[in-house]
Design an enzyme around this catalytic site. Structure first.
Site, PDB file in Angstrom:
ATOM      1  N   CYS A   1      -0.976   3.801  -6.544  1.00 14.75           N
ATOM      2  CA  CYS A   1      -1.838   3.149  -5.551  1.00 14.75           C
ATOM      3  C   CYS A   1      -1.999   1.714  -6.037  1.00 14.75           C
ATOM      4  O   CYS A   1      -2.218   1.483  -7.232  1.00 14.75           O
ATOM      5  CB  CYS A   1      -3.192   3.856  -5.490  1.00 14.75           C
ATOM      6  SG  CYS A   1      -4.474   2.936  -4.606  1.00 14.75           S
TER       7      CYS A   1
ATOM      8  N   CYS B   1       0.869  -1.178   0.000  1.00 16.41           N
ATOM      9  CA  CYS B   1       0.000   0.000   0.000  1.00 16.41           C
ATOM     10  C   CYS B   1       0.901   1.222   0.000  1.00 16.41           C
ATOM     11  O   CYS B   1       1.726   1.387   0.910  1.00 16.41           O
ATOM     12  CB  CYS B   1      -0.880  -0.037   1.256  1.00 16.41           C
ATOM     13  SG  CYS B   1      -1.874   1.434   1.496  1.00 16.41           S
TER      14      CYS B   1
HETATM   15  N1  DGL Z   1      -4.054   0.654  -2.056  1.00 14.93           N
HETATM   16  C1  DGL Z   1      -3.704   1.782  -1.287  1.00 14.93           C
HETATM   17  C2  DGL Z   1      -2.447   2.487  -1.802  1.00 14.93           C
HETATM   18  O1  DGL Z   1      -1.632   1.889  -2.494  1.00 14.93           O
HETATM   19  C3  DGL Z   1      -4.702   2.823  -0.897  1.00 14.93           C
HETATM   20  C4  DGL Z   1      -6.154   2.710  -1.138  1.00 14.93           C
HETATM   21  C5  DGL Z   1      -6.942   3.405  -0.045  1.00 14.93           C
HETATM   22  O2  DGL Z   1      -7.178   4.620  -0.127  1.00 14.93           O
HETATM   23  O3  DGL Z   1      -7.269   2.710   0.913  1.00 14.93           O
HETATM   24  O4  DGL Z   1      -2.229   3.625  -1.494  1.00 14.93           O
END
Ligand code: DGL
Length: 302
Positions: A216, A103
């Site tokens: 993301c 993430c």
């Molecule tokens: N998948 C997450 C990232 O790479 C974030 C998504 C969310 O806002 O929860 O930042």
């Protein structure tokens, strides 16, 4: 075995305590046969897990979707740090030999604190692929699609400023509010998602971006839609940067260096944990990766 649901408790904010975890007392800490923990606010980290699985098919994987607290992208940094430390403690109690913070938002906010708290743990994070984008762009303009939290973080702004000074490339940051939610809902091609992607991508292309960074881990699941829209709008070819594969390579490199690779030749198992809906997570695994792992639901104490 997706109906085999085990309820585990992980505390919310502040310092965590797990009342249960897939604790493997038979596995010594930092042993080759120990699992690798991977986490995200939801299903986004599956775009990283698929590369880890491809490169390290014999490793045991634990996936944690913190969907009860998603999205991370619009939450204060202190909340992301608390969640990230709680999830990390859960993995440490599960005897994980390595942690992949799959993430960008959690990496930007919390990786420093995770490393401070668990210095012996192998930790790999993800950050927007600005460096490969700077090498690829012909127009000298790169669009970065990410959460508000990632783009506002000092880790991101420091990287952007350093690379712009070194390469003269212009990085245009675009916060994509709501896009991870659409992906969580499984709406990868719906009219609402198409509208959102168009709204975020079009201004970047109009300003000359020929390279788009998926900052993301949810966004690789709408890569096809982004490419279709970019092809329709832009007169020049547009490159897309996803860091899932390099992250898996970095993990492989570190495990090799530290002599922590699992020597087994059997395919490793995958267990998944969620603070949200176990059926939603099972369905995401099946739809996106054609995998049917054992799913455990985590009850979250306030
Ligand atoms: N998948 C997450 C990232 O790479 C974030 C998504 C969310 O806002 O929860 O930042």
């Amino acid at each position: 075995m997706i109906d085999d649901v085990q309820v585990v408790t992980v505390t919310g904010a502040g310092l965590p305590a797990c009342t249960a975890s897939p604790a493997r007392d038979d596995i010594p800490r930092n042993s080759c046969s120990a699992p690798i923990g991977i986490f995200d606010s939801g299903i986004g980290g599956l775009s990283v897990l698929r590369h880890i699985r491809a490169q390290l098919p014999c490793e045991e994987l634990l996936y944690f979707a913190d969907s009860g607290f998603a999205p991370y992208g619009d939450k204060p940094e202190s909340a992301i740090i608390a969640r990230s430390l709680a999830v990390t403690d859960f993995f440490v109690q599960s005897r994980a030999k390595a942690l992949v913070v799959a993430c960008n938002t959690a990496t930007a906010a919390a990786i420093k604190f995770i490393r401070e708290r668990h210095p012996a743990l192998t930790v790999v994070g993800v950050e927007p692929g600005l460096k490969p984008a700077a090498t690829l762009t012909s127009t000298g303009t790169v669009g970065v699609l990410a959460t508000r939290g990632t783009l506002a973080s000092s880790k991101f702004t420091a990287l952007r400023d350093r690379l712009s000074a070194e390469t003269n490339v212009r990085f245009l940051a675009q916060a994509c509010s709501g896009l991870a939610d659409q992906i969580e809902k499984g709406e990868l091609q719906s009219p609402a998602t198409t509208l959102l992607v168009r709204r975020y991508v079009e201004p970047l292309l109009e300003q000359g971006a020929d390279t788009l960074v998926l900052g993301c881990t949810h966004y690789p699941f709408v890569r096809q839609l982004i490419e279709e829209i970019a092809t329709r709008i832009s007169s020049r070819p547009v490159s897309i940067i996803d860091t899932g594969e390099p992250v898996a390579r970095q993990l492989t490199r570190l495990l090799t260096e530290r002599k922590l690779l699992n020597g087994s030749t059997d395919p490793g198992s995958i267990q998944a944990f969620t603070t949200g809906s176990e059926t939603a997570l099972a369905s995401a695994f099946s739809r996106l990766l054609h995998l049917q792992p054992e799913i455990h639901r985590l009850a979250v104490a306030a």
